[in-house]
Design a protein around this motif. Structure first.
Motif, PDB file in Angstrom:
ATOM      1  N   PHE A  62      35.396  50.272  70.265  1.00 28.06           N
ATOM      2  CA  PHE A  62      36.391  50.059  70.749  1.00 28.06           C
ATOM      3  C   PHE A  62      36.673  50.549  71.913  1.00 28.06           C
ATOM      4  O   PHE A  62      36.805  52.031  71.728  1.00 28.06           O
ATOM      5  CB  PHE A  62      37.814  50.004  69.824  1.00 28.06           C
ATOM      6  N   PRO A  63      36.985  50.239  73.040  1.00 28.26           N
ATOM      7  CA  PRO A  63      36.864  51.045  74.580  1.00 28.26           C
ATOM      8  C   PRO A  63      37.899  52.034  74.378  1.00 28.26           C
ATOM      9  O   PRO A  63      37.994  53.038  75.037  1.00 28.26           O
ATOM     10  CB  PRO A  63      37.262  49.712  75.471  1.00 28.26           C
ATOM     11  N   ALA A  64      39.189  51.687  73.534  1.00 25.07           N
ATOM     12  CA  ALA A  64      40.255  52.635  73.557  1.00 25.07           C
ATOM     13  C   ALA A  64      39.887  54.004  72.882  1.00 25.07           C
ATOM     14  O   ALA A  64      40.427  54.996  73.365  1.00 25.07           O
ATOM     15  CB  ALA A  64      41.254  52.042  72.798  1.00 25.07           C
ATOM     16  N   PHE A  65      39.002  54.036  71.904  1.00 27.81           N
ATOM     17  CA  PHE A  65      38.650  55.076  71.138  1.00 27.81           C
ATOM     18  C   PHE A  65      37.206  55.667  71.775  1.00 27.81           C
ATOM     19  O   PHE A  65      37.162  56.885  71.599  1.00 27.81           O
ATOM     20  CB  PHE A  65      38.362  54.652  69.665  1.00 27.81           C
ATOM     21  N   LYS A  66      36.559  55.026  72.837  1.00 24.43           N
ATOM     22  CA  LYS A  66      35.312  55.532  73.229  1.00 24.43           C
ATOM     23  C   LYS A  66      34.295  56.057  72.140  1.00 24.43           C
ATOM     24  O   LYS A  66      33.439  56.999  72.640  1.00 24.43           O
ATOM     25  CB  LYS A  66      35.795  56.353  74.362  1.00 24.43           C
ATOM     26  N   ARG A  67      34.112  55.471  71.344  1.00 26.17           N
ATOM     27  CA  ARG A  67      33.253  55.772  70.514  1.00 26.17           C
ATOM     28  C   ARG A  67      32.741  54.931  69.307  1.00 26.17           C
ATOM     29  O   ARG A  67      33.619  54.046  68.895  1.00 26.17           O
ATOM     30  CB  ARG A  67      33.461  57.145  69.658  1.00 26.17           C
ATOM     31  N   VAL A  68      31.772  55.154  68.639  1.00 29.24           N
ATOM     32  CA  VAL A  68      31.240  54.150  67.786  1.00 29.24           C
ATOM     33  C   VAL A  68      31.697  54.542  66.435  1.00 29.24           C
ATOM     34  O   VAL A  68      31.435  55.771  66.111  1.00 29.24           O
ATOM     35  CB  VAL A  68      29.707  53.836  67.715  1.00 29.24           C
ATOM     36  N   ARG A  69      32.318  53.564  65.644  1.00 34.57           N
ATOM     37  CA  ARG A  69      32.801  53.747  64.354  1.00 34.57           C
ATOM     38  C   ARG A  69      32.028  53.096  63.146  1.00 34.57           C
ATOM     39  O   ARG A  69      31.811  51.791  63.330  1.00 34.57           O
ATOM     40  CB  ARG A  69      34.209  53.871  64.000  1.00 34.57           C
ATOM     41  N   GLN A  70      31.958  53.568  62.091  1.00 33.63           N
ATOM     42  CA  GLN A  70      31.345  52.757  60.810  1.00 33.63           C
ATOM     43  C   GLN A  70      32.517  52.422  60.038  1.00 33.63           C
ATOM     44  O   GLN A  70      33.484  53.136  59.805  1.00 33.63           O
ATOM     45  CB  GLN A  70      30.376  53.668  60.082  1.00 33.63           C
ATOM     46  N   PHE A  71      32.729  51.052  59.702  1.00 35.29           N
ATOM     47  CA  PHE A  71      33.710  50.380  58.941  1.00 35.29           C
ATOM     48  C   PHE A  71      33.313  50.000  57.671  1.00 35.29           C
ATOM     49  O   PHE A  71      32.258  49.857  57.325  1.00 35.29           O
ATOM     50  CB  PHE A  71      34.307  49.262  59.554  1.00 35.29           C
ATOM     51  N   PRO A  72      34.152  50.161  56.612  1.00 38.48           N
ATOM     52  CA  PRO A  72      33.848  49.543  55.411  1.00 38.48           C
ATOM     53  C   PRO A  72      33.679  47.888  55.437  1.00 38.48           C
ATOM     54  O   PRO A  72      34.495  47.234  56.371  1.00 38.48           O
ATOM     55  CB  PRO A  72      34.904  49.622  54.432  1.00 38.48           C
ATOM     56  N   THR A  73      32.530  47.320  54.777  1.00 41.74           N
ATOM     57  CA  THR A  73      32.181  45.953  54.938  1.00 41.74           C
ATOM     58  C   THR A  73      32.275  45.163  53.913  1.00 41.74           C
ATOM     59  O   THR A  73      32.164  44.077  53.905  1.00 41.74           O
ATOM     60  CB  THR A  73      30.555  46.098  55.270  1.00 41.74           C
ATOM     61  N   ASN A  74      33.255  45.751  52.754  1.00 39.41           N
ATOM     62  CA  ASN A  74      33.799  44.754  51.825  1.00 39.41           C
ATOM     63  C   ASN A  74      35.191  43.986  52.432  1.00 39.41           C
ATOM     64  O   ASN A  74      35.780  43.412  51.610  1.00 39.41           O
ATOM     65  CB  ASN A  74      33.909  45.476  50.546  1.00 39.41           C
ATOM     66  N   GLN A  75      35.604  44.411  53.617  1.00 37.58           N
ATOM     67  CA  GLN A  75      36.801  43.775  54.030  1.00 37.58           C
ATOM     68  C   GLN A  75      36.705  42.759  54.953  1.00 37.58           C
ATOM     69  O   GLN A  75      36.835  42.923  56.069  1.00 37.58           O
ATOM     70  CB  GLN A  75      37.776  45.021  54.639  1.00 37.58           C
ATOM     71  N   ARG A  76      36.192  41.594  54.327  1.00 34.52           N
ATOM     72  CA  ARG A  76      35.415  40.617  55.240  1.00 34.52           C
ATOM     73  C   ARG A  76      36.304  39.438  55.436  1.00 34.52           C
ATOM     74  O   ARG A  76      35.966  38.398  55.905  1.00 34.52           O
ATOM     75  CB  ARG A  76      33.943  40.343  54.815  1.00 34.52           C
ATOM     76  N   PHE A  77      37.582  39.552  55.105  1.00 37.34           N
ATOM     77  CA  PHE A  77      38.485  38.445  54.858  1.00 37.34           C
ATOM     78  C   PHE A  77      39.390  38.741  55.972  1.00 37.34           C
ATOM     79  O   PHE A  77      40.811  38.239  55.831  1.00 37.34           O
ATOM     80  CB  PHE A  77      39.056  38.300  53.883  1.00 37.34           C
ATOM     81  N   GLU A  78      39.348  39.430  57.089  1.00 33.57           N
ATOM     82  CA  GLU A  78      40.165  39.642  58.067  1.00 33.57           C
ATOM     83  C   GLU A  78      39.693  39.359  59.446  1.00 33.57           C
ATOM     84  O   GLU A  78      38.462  39.711  59.804  1.00 33.57           O
ATOM     85  CB  GLU A  78      40.704  41.378  57.907  1.00 33.57           C
ATOM     86  N   PRO A  79      40.577  39.187  60.482  1.00 35.63           N
ATOM     87  CA  PRO A  79      39.947  38.888  61.911  1.00 35.63           C
ATOM     88  C   PRO A  79      39.215  40.148  62.396  1.00 35.63           C
ATOM     89  O   PRO A  79      39.832  41.109  62.320  1.00 35.63           O
ATOM     90  CB  PRO A  79      41.116  38.187  62.598  1.00 35.63           C
ATOM     91  N   LEU A  80      38.347  39.728  63.282  1.00 35.93           N
ATOM     92  CA  LEU A  80      37.802  40.765  64.238  1.00 35.93           C
ATOM     93  C   LEU A  80      38.794  41.200  65.027  1.00 35.93           C
ATOM     94  O   LEU A  80      38.809  42.396  65.346  1.00 35.93           O
ATOM     95  CB  LEU A  80      36.401  40.396  64.605  1.00 35.93           C
ATOM     96  N   VAL A  81      39.463  40.445  65.574  1.00 31.26           N
ATOM     97  CA  VAL A  81      40.518  40.807  66.674  1.00 31.26           C
ATOM     98  C   VAL A  81      41.603  39.928  66.331  1.00 31.26           C
ATOM     99  O   VAL A  81      41.626  38.805  65.508  1.00 31.26           O
ATOM    100  CB  VAL A  81      40.048  40.529  68.073  1.00 31.26           C
ATOM    101  N   PRO A  82      42.976  40.109  66.809  1.00 31.75           N
ATOM    102  CA  PRO A  82      44.196  39.768  66.538  1.00 31.75           C
ATOM    103  C   PRO A  82      44.187  38.161  66.622  1.00 31.75           C
ATOM    104  O   PRO A  82      43.556  37.758  67.684  1.00 31.75           O
ATOM    105  CB  PRO A  82      45.081  40.440  67.314  1.00 31.75           C
ATOM    106  N   GLY A  83      44.707  37.561  65.817  1.00 29.09           N
ATOM    107  CA  GLY A  83      45.091  35.900  66.051  1.00 29.09           C
ATOM    108  C   GLY A  83      43.782  34.952  65.617  1.00 29.09           C
ATOM    109  O   GLY A  83      44.167  33.691  65.639  1.00 29.09           O
ATOM    110  N   MET A  84      42.760  35.485  65.465  1.00 29.69           N
ATOM    111  CA  MET A  84      41.839  34.453  65.029  1.00 29.69           C
ATOM    112  C   MET A  84      41.939  34.220  63.507  1.00 29.69           C
ATOM    113  O   MET A  84      42.317  34.871  62.801  1.00 29.69           O
ATOM    114  CB  MET A  84      40.445  35.152  65.190  1.00 29.69           C
ATOM    115  N   ALA A  85      41.544  32.895  63.080  1.00 29.29           N
ATOM    116  CA  ALA A  85      41.540  32.550  61.832  1.00 29.29           C
ATOM    117  C   ALA A  85      39.767  32.535  61.497  1.00 29.29           C
ATOM    118  O   ALA A  85      39.666  32.327  60.322  1.00 29.29           O
ATOM    119  CB  ALA A  85      41.848  31.249  61.690  1.00 29.29           C
ATOM    120  N   LEU A  86      39.065  32.943  62.160  1.00 28.36           N
ATOM    121  CA  LEU A  86      37.568  33.261  61.996  1.00 28.36           C
ATOM    122  C   LEU A  86      37.509  34.843  61.628  1.00 28.36           C
ATOM    123  O   LEU A  86      37.844  35.653  62.121  1.00 28.36           O
ATOM    124  CB  LEU A  86      36.751  33.127  63.170  1.00 28.36           C
ATOM    125  N   HIS A  87      36.906  34.842  60.556  1.00 27.02           N
ATOM    126  CA  HIS A  87      36.754  36.181  59.661  1.00 27.02           C
ATOM    127  C   HIS A  87      35.203  36.433  59.565  1.00 27.02           C
ATOM    128  O   HIS A  87      34.408  35.320  59.565  1.00 27.02           O
ATOM    129  CB  HIS A  87      37.445  36.360  58.560  1.00 27.02           C
TER     130      HIS A  87
END
Length: 458
Positions: A248-273
């Motif tokens: 995310f540009p605001a944090f200016k670094r790469v982060r590793q995320f938990p990948t079992n949380q796959r039922f949420e939008p990548l960015v706000p407002g999307m119904a695509l997960h």
């Protein structure tokens, strides 16, 4: 009462018997054998499954528009959310005659490998896919199960190679529509897929034997999400979750995320997960209880939706909903046989989904539509894809051998419980990225590493 063997309900009785027996596709003959011998489906099905006009006894024919006034004629051929969209939300669909030539339903190299390797796909005792059942002998390309007989085989046909090319690059505009019909969000997404095993070229990319694919999602607009990017590293062992990295540009670094949380939008407002990608956005074996529940004819957007040559961006007009901008104009055809299969999210203790039901086209194994149910068993969400040749009466996109290429054209994701819809379209070019199916050797370094993700975000 005497029942004639080949009366109008013969196909329905045959499909019921095949599901009970765990048999493969086709009514009058084996679908797989018919495709392998002739390249078409004519001899596998009776006429009423090959003609929407015959199936509806003249009530619906090619060129007709299905809308709220006549949708009940074909209600049994639609998923329940599509029916609701047409009946209650002003959606309409155009009907075309279905092609009988199966070669138009694949990209050519993928089809050649499907026929070459037919019958050689086997699951081991963990449920993973190998050639001839030999653990360590990777699948060598094409659709694993030309004649899917189980729900897991139907799933593998989708999940093993999403785009059916070794490399795919898609510019994707995303419209998220509010319940009142207004545009809630508009985002520009560039989607990259790099197959590492099961490739059409027969090689294992960079020797990555333990990987299945690499996938990067990059948002290029608007400014509040511009530069956000996500890299998924998929394992060949389908029991393992992908490694997921995000920038995310605001944090200016790469982060590793938990990948079992796959039922949420990548960015706000999307119904695509994440879980929604291609109708099989999770490792296959993080789902379970696969079961074919039905074989039946179905109406689906399996061709005729590519807009190349009509507009520079390959887009389609909108219609329906409160403001006339909720759905794409789409063309449907009669699939003579859809494999209807269920699966449960066994690897996700807190998933909002309790069950998903998928309609796979028996002719080419792709998903036509998918409906999920929540933990209470209530309808939750619809995922509807449109795939086919990139060819129409004005233009054609060809592969390296000069054959018309094949890909997805459009998709919609409808959360029926909050009535939010996200529409996406395969575009020609957007924000400097073109639609591509050929890797010049630079895609991995440009898009498929953590350093690449950070660089893309900047």
């Amino acid at each position: 009462m005497h029942i004639r063997k080949y009366d109008f309900d013969y196909s329905r009785r045959t499909f019921i018997g095949k599901v009970a027996a765990g048999a493969g596709g086709g009514v009058l003959a084996s679908l797989a054998s018919t495709v392998a011998q002739s390249g078409e489906v004519t001899k596998a099905y009776p006429d009423e499954l090959l003609s929407i006009e015959m199936y509806t006894k003249g009530k619906i024919k090619p060129g007709d528009i299905v809308n709220a006034n006549n949708v009940d004629v074909v209600k049994e051929l639609l998923d329940p959310i599509c029916y609701k969209q047409i009946k209650e939300m002003g959606r309409r669909i155009k009907i075309r005659e279905a092609p009988r030539d199966v070669t138009t339903m694949f990209n050519r190299k993928y089809l050649e490998l499907t026929l070459k390797n037919n019958g050689r796909a086997k699951f081991d005792d963990t449920g993973n896919l190998w050639m001839d059942g030999e653990s360590g002998k990777h699948w060598e390309g094409g659709m694993p199960f030309l004649d899917a007989k189980t729900g897991q085989e139907a799933c593998s046909n989708i999940s093993n190679s999403w785009g059916r090319h070794d490399y795919s690059q898609y510019p994707i505009p995303c419209w998220s529509i509010n319940p009142d019909g207004t545009l809630g969000y508009k985002q520009n997404l560039i989607w990259f897929e790099l197959q590492t095993t099961g490739r059409n070229d027969g090689v294992i990319f960079k020797g990555f034997k333990d990987k299945l694919r690499l996938n990067t999602a990059l948002f290029t607009g608007p400014n509040d999400v511009k530069g956000s990017s996500f890299l998924s590293v998929w394992y060949y062992d389908q029991r393992k979750f992908p490694d997921l990295y995000g920038y995310f540009p605001a944090f200016k670094r790469v982060r590793q995320f938990p990948t079992n949380q796959r039922f949420e939008p990548l960015v706000p407002g999307m119904a695509l997960h994440l879980t929604d990608a291609w109708g099989a956005g999770d490792p296959m074996l993080t789902w379970g209880n696969f079961k074919i529940v039905e074989r039946k004819p179905m109406l689906g957007p399996q061709g005729g939706n590519w807009m190349g040559g009509y507009t520079d961006d390959w887009s389609a007009p909108f219609h329906g909903g409160p403001r006339g901008e909720t759905f794409f104009e789409k063309t449907f055809e009669l699939m003579p046989e859809a494999i209807v299969w269920d699966a449960d999210p066994t690897g996700y203790a807190r998933a909002p989904v309790g069950r998903r039901r998928t309609w796979s086209d028996a002719r080419n194994g792709t998903m036509a539509t998918q409906v999920t149910y929540d933990r209470r068993g209530q309808l939750y969400k619809q995922i509807e894809f449109g795939t086919g040749q990139m060819k129409n009466d004005r233009a054609v996109i060809k592969d390296a051998a000069g054959n018309p290429d094949w890909s997805w054209h459009c998709a919609q994701f409808h959360d029926i419980q909050v009535n939010r819809i996200t529409l996406i379209r395969h575009y020609r070019e957007m924000d400097g990225y073109k639609s591509l199916f050929i890797d010049d050797g630079s895609a991995y370094d440009k898009y498929m590493t953590t350093s690449a993700v950070a660089r893309l975000g900047k």
